[in-house]
Design a protein around this motif. Structure first.
Motif, PDB file in Angstrom:
ATOM      1  N   LEU A 148      76.730   3.471  15.275  1.00 45.10           N
ATOM      2  CA  LEU A 148      77.273   4.768  15.651  1.00 45.10           C
ATOM      3  C   LEU A 148      78.375   5.226  14.701  1.00 45.10           C
ATOM      4  O   LEU A 148      78.585   6.416  14.525  1.00 45.10           O
ATOM      5  N   THR A 196      73.234  10.965   8.700  1.00 45.36           N
ATOM      6  CA  THR A 196      72.893  12.324   9.123  1.00 45.36           C
ATOM      7  C   THR A 196      72.957  13.287   7.944  1.00 45.36           C
ATOM      8  O   THR A 196      72.072  14.126   7.766  1.00 45.36           O
ATOM      9  N   ALA A 253      72.095  11.840  18.024  1.00 46.85           N
ATOM     10  CA  ALA A 253      72.349  10.420  17.810  1.00 46.85           C
ATOM     11  C   ALA A 253      72.481   9.748  19.172  1.00 46.85           C
ATOM     12  O   ALA A 253      73.297  10.165  19.994  1.00 46.85           O
ATOM     13  N   HIS A 272      69.048   4.794  18.129  1.00 45.97           N
ATOM     14  CA  HIS A 272      68.368   5.518  17.052  1.00 45.97           C
ATOM     15  C   HIS A 272      68.855   6.951  16.967  1.00 45.97           C
ATOM     16  O   HIS A 272      69.420   7.491  17.925  1.00 45.97           O
ATOM     17  N   ASP A 273      68.574   7.571  15.825  1.00 44.01           N
ATOM     18  CA  ASP A 273      68.802   8.998  15.656  1.00 44.01           C
ATOM     19  C   ASP A 273      67.469   9.697  15.869  1.00 44.01           C
ATOM     20  O   ASP A 273      66.407   9.175  15.507  1.00 44.01           O
TER      21      ASP A 273
END
Length: 132
Positions: free
Chosen positions: A79, A85, A103, A107-108
């Motif tokens: 995190l 990103t 997020a 997982h994203d």
């Protein structure tokens, strides 16, 4: 499951996976209507944002602006990992693909315009290959 923080390792292990179906973002009061099973929710000042299947939104008469497809990045990123990103968004931006990123703990998740998911998965696969 070990989480990754190093950007190059995160990118090298992206493994984007398109999930079936089409999804929409919509806002409801404090709880979703009966029959609506959100895949994700977020409480905002304006109400409860729900991400649900387009079919469920249509059946419940809920309004939405954009139909999307869902891609999960199966990499186990931390995190507090930095840059994932941004790198994913930049790669999709170069192809003119908008992306809403969520997020979660493991997982994203990316929501891209319907009809663009296969292209997005290919772009992200290339990004991963360049970082292995």
């Amino acid at each position: 499951m070990a989480v990754l923080r190093d950007l190059r390792q995160m990118l090298g292990q992206l493994q984007p996976r398109q999930r079936p179906g089409r999804y929409v973002f919509t806002t409801v009061g404090s709880v979703p209507p009966a029959g609506v099973r959100p895949v994700m929710t977020f409480t905002e000042d304006e109400g409860l944002t729900v991400i649900i299947s387009q079919d469920e939104a249509d059946a419940a008469g809920l309004a939405y602006d954009l139909v999307t497809e869902w891609i999960t990045l199966t990499v186990s990123s931390a995190l507090d990992g930095v840059g994932l990103t941004a790198a994913v968004s930049a790669a999709l931006t170069r192809a003119g693909i908008s992306c809403n990123v969520v997020a979660a703990t493991y997982h994203d998740h990316l929501f891209v315009p319907a009809g663009r998911a296969a292209e997005a998965v290919a772009i992200l696969g290339e990004l991963a290959s360049r970082n292995r």
